[in-house]
Scaffold this active site. Structure first.
Site, PDB file in Angstrom:
ATOM      1  N   ASN A 116       1.047  -0.862  -0.021  1.00  0.00           N
ATOM      2  CA  ASN A 116       0.328   0.110  -0.215  1.00  0.00           C
ATOM      3  C   ASN A 116       1.233   1.370  -0.314  1.00  0.00           C
ATOM      4  O   ASN A 116       0.551   2.495  -0.096  1.00  0.00           O
ATOM      5  CB  ASN A 116      -0.848  -0.037   1.395  1.00  0.00           C
ATOM      6  CG  ASN A 116      -1.914   1.542   1.544  1.00  0.00           C
ATOM      7  OD1 ASN A 116      -2.544   1.623   1.058  1.00  0.00           O
ATOM      8  ND2 ASN A 116      -1.442   2.373   2.841  1.00  0.00           N
ATOM      9  N   TYR A 144       2.578  10.215 -11.546  1.00  0.00           N
ATOM     10  CA  TYR A 144       1.463   9.570 -10.778  1.00  0.00           C
ATOM     11  C   TYR A 144       0.527   8.788 -11.326  1.00  0.00           C
ATOM     12  O   TYR A 144       0.501   7.404 -11.202  1.00  0.00           O
ATOM     13  CB  TYR A 144       0.428  10.247  -9.504  1.00  0.00           C
ATOM     14  CG  TYR A 144       0.015   9.617  -8.514  1.00  0.00           C
ATOM     15  CD1 TYR A 144       0.188   9.204  -7.563  1.00  0.00           C
ATOM     16  CD2 TYR A 144      -1.171   9.692  -8.983  1.00  0.00           C
ATOM     17  CE1 TYR A 144      -0.209   8.938  -6.879  1.00  0.00           C
ATOM     18  CE2 TYR A 144      -2.111   8.940  -7.494  1.00  0.00           C
ATOM     19  CZ  TYR A 144      -1.240   8.511  -6.466  1.00  0.00           C
ATOM     20  OH  TYR A 144      -2.511   8.099  -5.095  1.00  0.00           O
ATOM     21  N   LYS A 198       0.465   4.388 -10.931  1.00  0.00           N
ATOM     22  CA  LYS A 198      -0.196   4.037 -11.011  1.00  0.00           C
ATOM     23  C   LYS A 198      -0.655   2.821 -12.093  1.00  0.00           C
ATOM     24  O   LYS A 198      -1.544   1.403 -11.842  1.00  0.00           O
ATOM     25  CB  LYS A 198      -1.937   5.089 -10.272  1.00  0.00           C
ATOM     26  CG  LYS A 198      -1.111   5.127  -9.154  1.00  0.00           C
ATOM     27  CD  LYS A 198      -1.232   4.658  -7.983  1.00  0.00           C
ATOM     28  CE  LYS A 198      -0.584   5.237  -6.676  1.00  0.00           C
ATOM     29  NZ  LYS A 198      -0.220   4.274  -5.672  1.00  0.00           N
ATOM     30  N   ILE A 252      -9.374   9.629  -0.172  1.00  0.00           N
ATOM     31  CA  ILE A 252      -9.869   8.805   1.206  1.00  0.00           C
ATOM     32  C   ILE A 252      -9.388  10.473   2.169  1.00  0.00           C
ATOM     33  O   ILE A 252      -8.302  10.954   1.772  1.00  0.00           O
ATOM     34  CB  ILE A 252      -8.649   7.851   1.240  1.00  0.00           C
ATOM     35  CG1 ILE A 252      -8.964   6.495   0.020  1.00  0.00           C
ATOM     36  CG2 ILE A 252      -9.108   6.923   1.681  1.00  0.00           C
ATOM     37  CD1 ILE A 252     -11.134   6.450  -0.829  1.00  0.00           C
ATOM     38  N   THR A 274      -7.129  10.661   4.415  1.00  0.00           N
ATOM     39  CA  THR A 274      -6.056  10.548   5.323  1.00  0.00           C
ATOM     40  C   THR A 274      -4.807  11.425   4.452  1.00  0.00           C
ATOM     41  O   THR A 274      -5.547  13.200   4.082  1.00  0.00           O
ATOM     42  CB  THR A 274      -5.250   8.864   4.201  1.00  0.00           C
ATOM     43  OG1 THR A 274      -4.565   9.969   2.679  1.00  0.00           O
ATOM     44  CG2 THR A 274      -5.827   7.812   3.965  1.00  0.00           C
TER      45      THR A 274
END
Length: 257
Positions: free
Chosen positions: A95, A161, A165, A194, A196
């Site tokens: 992760n 990114y 990904k 998300i 976070t």
């Protein structure tokens, strides 16, 4: 080492990277609730220790492991510590990752490209490469790699990114085919926005920027780390036994806009 935990993962061991905060911490807690002993892997010892404390507080077992996933020797050492502590490896949730400093593609610094690809793509590969033999030695198990909604669609000013990904998904699908007949299932989870610490950095801790991001979510809110953790646990469970090489979007509907 024995455990008195009960649950669908009782007697099993999970290796979770990026487990010091956010999705990784939620996943460590989720695997532990299902009875797994957990290697809490991350770059910051204090964060790892806090996750271990939370796991222990809920009655689980975990060990803190400091590791920079871009360093192959550290990855091997982290896995060796897991085996030394718990004697086996059944599941891995790869992760750990970082967000890109936004820039149009032609203005993206090569140092930033290298940083993102090195951590997000190469680091995930290094973990998977060295986890696979250990899981096969136990007769099989499951690996989940964290991609992103950005692995399924393009995101403006995020070329590095998105490349990393997207690469995780391709790598996951290829490796899944390599080991599908050896009782090792490999899948990816693709989170949307998300709530976070990464979200805080992405929005520069600005409520206005946060609102702009949430506007992109058809569900009308950011996701919670626990929602991604639950998906990772499901992908490792017997309930997903026929799911192989899949990229599971857990994104509030973002990628189907």
């Amino acid at each position: 080492m024995t455990t008195n935990q009960v649950g669908q993962f009782a007697g099993k061991v999970a290796f979770v990277t990026g487990a010091g905060t956010g999705i990784g911490r939620a996943a460590a807690l989720a695997f532990a609730r299902e009875g797994a002993q957990v290697a809490v892997v991350g770059r910051t010892l204090a964060d790892n220790d806090e996750t271990v404390r939370l796991v222990t507080e809920q009655g689980g077992q975990a060990v803190a492991v400091v590791c920079d996933i871009t360093d192959e020797a550290q990855v091997q050492a982290a896995l060796a510590k897991t085996i030394d502590t718990y004697g086996r490896l059944d599941f891995a949730f790869n992760n750990a990752g970082v967000e890109q400093h936004k820039a149009p593609a032609a203005e993206l610094a090569m140092a930033e490209w290298d940083r993102i690809v090195n951590i997000d793509l190469r680091g995930t590969f290094l973990c998977m490469k060295h986890e696979i033999p250990l899981i096969l030695a136990q007769g099989g198990g499951a690996i989940v790699n964290t991609s992103s909604g950005a692995g399924l669609i393009g995101i403006k000013q995020n070329a590095a990114y998105c490349a990393a990904k997207h690469g995780i998904i391709g790598m996951t699908r290829s490796a899944a085919l390599d080991y599908a007949d050896q009782n090792l299932r490999i899948n990816a989870v693709c989170p949307g926005f998300i709530d976070t610490p990464m979200m805080d950095r992405f929005t520069h801790n600005s409520e206005q920027e946060r609102e702009k991001v949430i506007e992109q979510e058809p569900i009308g809110r950011a996701g919670m780390p626990e929602e991604i953790a639950n998906a990772a646990v499901w992908l490792c469970s017997a309930s997903s036994s026929f799911v192989v090489g899949h990229a599971l979007a857990v994104d509030g509907g973002q990628v189907i806009l």
